[in-house]
Scaffold this motif. Structure first.
Motif, PDB file in Angstrom:
ATOM      1  N   ALA A   4       1.075  -1.168  -0.130  1.00 27.24           N
ATOM      2  CA  ALA A   4       0.020  -0.078  -0.005  1.00 27.24           C
ATOM      3  C   ALA A   4       0.915   1.360  -0.088  1.00 27.24           C
ATOM      4  O   ALA A   4       0.495   2.171  -0.523  1.00 27.24           O
ATOM      5  CB  ALA A   4      -0.872   0.006   1.257  1.00 27.24           C
ATOM      6  N   THR A   5       2.044   1.280   0.635  1.00 25.15           N
ATOM      7  CA  THR A   5       2.846   2.213   0.540  1.00 25.15           C
ATOM      8  C   THR A   5       3.447   2.694  -0.541  1.00 25.15           C
ATOM      9  O   THR A   5       3.592   3.868  -1.048  1.00 25.15           O
ATOM     10  CB  THR A   5       4.084   2.098   1.595  1.00 25.15           C
ATOM     11  OG1 THR A   5       3.423   1.415   2.748  1.00 25.15           O
ATOM     12  CG2 THR A   5       4.940   3.325   1.768  1.00 25.15           C
ATOM     13  N   ALA A   6       3.720   1.660  -1.584  1.00 27.18           N
ATOM     14  CA  ALA A   6       4.252   2.030  -2.735  1.00 27.18           C
ATOM     15  C   ALA A   6       3.225   2.616  -3.831  1.00 27.18           C
ATOM     16  O   ALA A   6       3.509   3.364  -4.343  1.00 27.18           O
ATOM     17  CB  ALA A   6       4.955   0.631  -3.535  1.00 27.18           C
ATOM     18  N   ARG A   7       1.976   2.008  -3.596  1.00 27.29           N
ATOM     19  CA  ARG A   7       0.849   2.670  -4.374  1.00 27.29           C
ATOM     20  C   ARG A   7       0.630   4.043  -3.890  1.00 27.29           C
ATOM     21  O   ARG A   7       0.362   4.942  -4.862  1.00 27.29           O
ATOM     22  CB  ARG A   7      -0.239   1.860  -3.956  1.00 27.29           C
ATOM     23  CG  ARG A   7      -0.307   0.474  -4.661  1.00 27.29           C
ATOM     24  CD  ARG A   7      -1.460  -0.538  -4.285  1.00 27.29           C
ATOM     25  NE  ARG A   7      -1.234  -1.853  -4.894  1.00 27.29           N
ATOM     26  CZ  ARG A   7      -1.813  -2.183  -6.216  1.00 27.29           C
ATOM     27  NH1 ARG A   7      -2.349  -1.010  -6.828  1.00 27.29           N
ATOM     28  NH2 ARG A   7      -1.583  -3.201  -6.409  1.00 27.29           N
ATOM     29  N   ALA A   8       0.551   4.354  -2.556  1.00 31.01           N
ATOM     30  CA  ALA A   8       0.435   5.786  -2.076  1.00 31.01           C
ATOM     31  C   ALA A   8       1.464   6.755  -2.555  1.00 31.01           C
ATOM     32  O   ALA A   8       1.210   8.047  -2.771  1.00 31.01           O
ATOM     33  CB  ALA A   8       0.334   5.827  -0.613  1.00 31.01           C
ATOM     34  N   LEU A   9       2.799   5.924  -2.738  1.00 33.61           N
ATOM     35  CA  LEU A   9       3.728   6.750  -3.397  1.00 33.61           C
ATOM     36  C   LEU A   9       3.422   7.311  -4.535  1.00 33.61           C
ATOM     37  O   LEU A   9       4.212   8.518  -4.970  1.00 33.61           O
ATOM     38  CB  LEU A   9       5.119   5.850  -3.257  1.00 33.61           C
ATOM     39  CG  LEU A   9       6.412   6.641  -3.632  1.00 33.61           C
ATOM     40  CD1 LEU A   9       6.870   7.821  -3.082  1.00 33.61           C
ATOM     41  CD2 LEU A   9       7.462   5.444  -3.567  1.00 33.61           C
TER      42      LEU A   9
END
Ligand SMILES: Cc1cc2nc3c(=O)[nH]c(=O)nc-3n(C[C@H](O)[C@H](O)[C@H](O)COP(=O)(O)OP(=O)(O)OC[C@H]3O[C@@H](n4cnc5c(N)ncnc54)[C@H](O)[C@@H]3O)c2cc1C
Ligand SMILES: Nc1ncnc2c1ncn2[C@@H]1O[C@H](COP(=O)(O)O)[C@@H](O)[C@H]1O
Lengths: 314, 249
Positions: free
Chosen positions: A17-22
């Motif tokens: 989810a972090t890489a997507r929010a990035l």
């Protein structure tokens, strides 16, 4: 503009989810730092440091941050606020819990569940269970937003690692304490990011039948399992399988809904799937209005037959 | 123990929401309005605590137009003791709602505030967390279970991976998840009785809160619509189509 992205993790691995929010944070333009707040989460910080476009990783390490309790986590973020113009987190249960707290402490409105960054101050977000899409502009000096992860691709890794810097962890003044966690453990793909999701509804009738009918289908497809709220409320499936307006939002390549009527609250969580298959005995069921392929009939016969067919064809 | 329950008037969850063609918002004329479903759960939880002898008074608050009185009356019919309407005719964003609620909390001094986890119109999921921040109180969001003992609340929360239990020092904020309870329907006698319960009206300016929206809504559009696909006759045909036509297998 400098953006602080709040990492989603369990102290040992960085959640996708972090890489997507990035990807959403990148669309804001400007420099991006990632905050990893946790306990003994060095490995997470290292993973964050390798994501494309990240200038720096901040690591806040303390006992108080071990379970992402919102009081110390919000205070940790707000203590860093002077250096940032935007605060971004994935709209996970942690992000939804802490970010409004941050926004209120900064006296700004949060933009929830962003699905598109139109401009650095302008965003699209769904309202009314996705029955309407709003475009909103924020005039505030600081942007606080959560990101609907299914709407953004994960940013790639493989970045020459950016520096990791230690920052102060807040204590949260003992307002709350962690008691316990009962997390589902499974070898199946994660529901939020799986390529194929198979979901069961109230029609399954019992937890035993849910397992007996749905698990083999998921196994045959290497799919994640989902459920309607009715199936969760009846105890046929755990709460973390719930797909919908108030559960998880998924956008897999293939979504197979079995014995789910297709209430708007359910559709809100899955109508962005690339291909939707519905199996339902009622040909008038609303789920068929969004399904690419409709199989009308008794799921207790059709789902096992589908599982067999898939196994046969390999 | 006193419990404050903010209740929001929203388009009923069964209504198919229509977006206005000019992009200015959604159609609200002649549309059935009800209490936000998560707030019914919040009222129910408070009423159960009163029935159990733990809570002594339940105050329902709504911020909205004059018709939000109906929403408060619903809470009173379910078992709340009195109501406060903070009248506001335009939209009030979660941050402003939280500021109004903070002023009410400071006057009423409740031990607990139960809110819905999310209003099903703006789908913001912010107000409870914001109120907790403004008051400096702990928060237990997405509550599926609540236990009270010795000045603390133990809340089991629905989280992405399963369930998490936290212990909050009172006073505290709790936001409700669907699984917390099954709200009751108010009986006819209790609806009649609710008409006589006290309901006080205030406005935001009295409370010193500026409700000017911080976010400008530029437009509201319909999402892209999916169209119904084809009916398949057998599982064999389905697998064929998924492989060759959809290319997802
Ligand atoms: C505030 C709020 C939020 C909500 N959030 C969510 C959410 O996030 N996600 C969600 O899913 N729901 C949510 N709901 C609940 C939602 O409104 C519906 O009640 C729920 O989705 C219905 O679940 P279901 O389709 O499994 O059950 P039902 O609506 O009962 O449908 C069962 C279906 O199974 C079919 N069926 C029965 N037997 C068979 C058989 N043998 N073979 C094949 N088909 C069969 C029936 O024809 C029917 O269509 C929410 C509700 C509220 C009020
Ligand atoms: N106008 C309002 N009046 C009363 N309560 C509200 C109002 N807006 C939000 N709330 C409360 O805050 C919760 C979450 O709303 P939101 O943050 O808008 O999703 C709701 O379930 C209500 O309990």
């Amino acid at each position: 503009m400098t953006t602080l992205l709040i990492a989603e993790h369990d102290n040992s691995t960085l959640n996708e989810a972090t890489a997507r929010a990035l990807s959403a944070a990148t669309a804001l333009g400007g420099e991006i730092h990632i905050l990893v707040a946790g306990k003994d989460a060095r490995a997470v910080a290292e993973a964050a440091a390798s994501l494309a476009g990240v200038a720096k990783v901040l690591l806040a390490d303390s006992d108080a941050l071990a379970h992402a309790l919102p009081e110390p986590l919000a205070d940790t973020i707000v203590a860093l606020a002077a250096g940032y113009d935007a605060f971004v987190a994935p709209a996970t249960s942690t992000g939804k819990n802490v970010m409004p707290r941050v926004a209120a402490l900064l006296d700004v409105m949060q933009v929830s569940e962003v699905i598109e960054v139109v401009a650095p101050d302008t965003f699209r977000r769904p309202v009314y269970a996705g029955n309407a899409i709003q475009t909103v502009r924020s005039a505030a000096a600081k942007i606080v937003m959560t990101v609907r992860t299914s709407s953004f691709p994960p940013a790639p890794g493989g970045n020459g690692p950016s520096p990791i810097e230690a920052v102060e962890a807040a204590t949260g003044s003992g307002l709350s304490a962690f008691v316990e966690e009962k997390l589902s453990t499974s070898d199946r793909p994660d529901l939020a990011s799986a390529r194929i999701v198979v979901s069961g509804g109230r029609a399954l009738g019992s937890a035993e039948k849910f397992s007996e009918i749905m698990l083999p289908l998921a196994d045959a497809l290497g799919a994640a399992l989902g459920a309607s709220r009715a199936a969760v409320d009846a105890g046929y499936a755990p709460n973390d399988w719930q797909v919908g307006q108030t559960g998880k939002i998924v956008a897999p390549d293939l979504y197979i809904a079995c014995g789910i009527s297709g209430a708007i609250q359910h559709l809100a969580g899955m109508k962005e799937a690339k291909t939707i298959v519905a199996i339902n005995k009622d040909e008038e069921a609303p789920i068929f209005q969004v399904a690419d392929y409709a199989l009308v009939g008794d799921l207790f016969a059709l789902v096992p037959a589908l599982t067999e067919e898939l196994k046969k064809r390999g | 123990m006193k419990i404050l329950v903010p209740v929001k008037r929203v388009i009923d969850y069964n209504v198919k929401v229509r977006v206005k063609a000019d992009g200015s918002g959604v159609e609200t004329a002649n549309v059935k309005m009800s209490m936000n479903p998560f707030d019914e759960i919040a009222v129910e939880e408070a009423v159960r605590l009163k029935e159990a002898g733990t809570a002594t008074e339940i105050v329902a608050v709504s911020i909205g137009p004059a018709q939000a009185q109906d929403t408060i009356r619903t809470a009173l019919a379910m078992g709340a003791d009195r109501g406060i309407l903070v009248q506001a005719d335009g939209p009030v964003e979660p941050l402003a709602v939280a500021k109004i609620l903070k002023a009410i909390v400071e006057a009423e001094k409740p031990d607990l505030v139960f809110l819905g986890k999310q209003a099903i119109d703006d789908d913001a999921n912010q107000t409870g967390q914001m109120l907790a921040a403004l008051l400096g109180w702990p928060q237990g969001t997405f509550a599926a279970k609540l236990e009270l003992a010795d000045g603390s609340a133990t809340v089991t929360r629905e989280v992405d991976g399963g369930l998490q239990t936290v212990k909050l020092r009172l006073p505290a904020i709790v936001t409700t998840e669907l699984g917390l309870n099954q709200p009751r329907y108010a009986s006819l006698p209790s609806i009649m009785k609710a008409k006589k319960k006290p309901l006080e009206t205030k406005n935001a300016a009295d409370l010193g809160v500026d409700v000017t929206p911080r976010l400008e809504i530029i437009e509201t559009r319909e999402p892209s619509r999916r169209t119904a696909g084809v009916r398949v006759g057998s599982v064999g045909e389905l697998v064929d189509k998924l492989k060759s036509e959809a290319g997802v297998l």
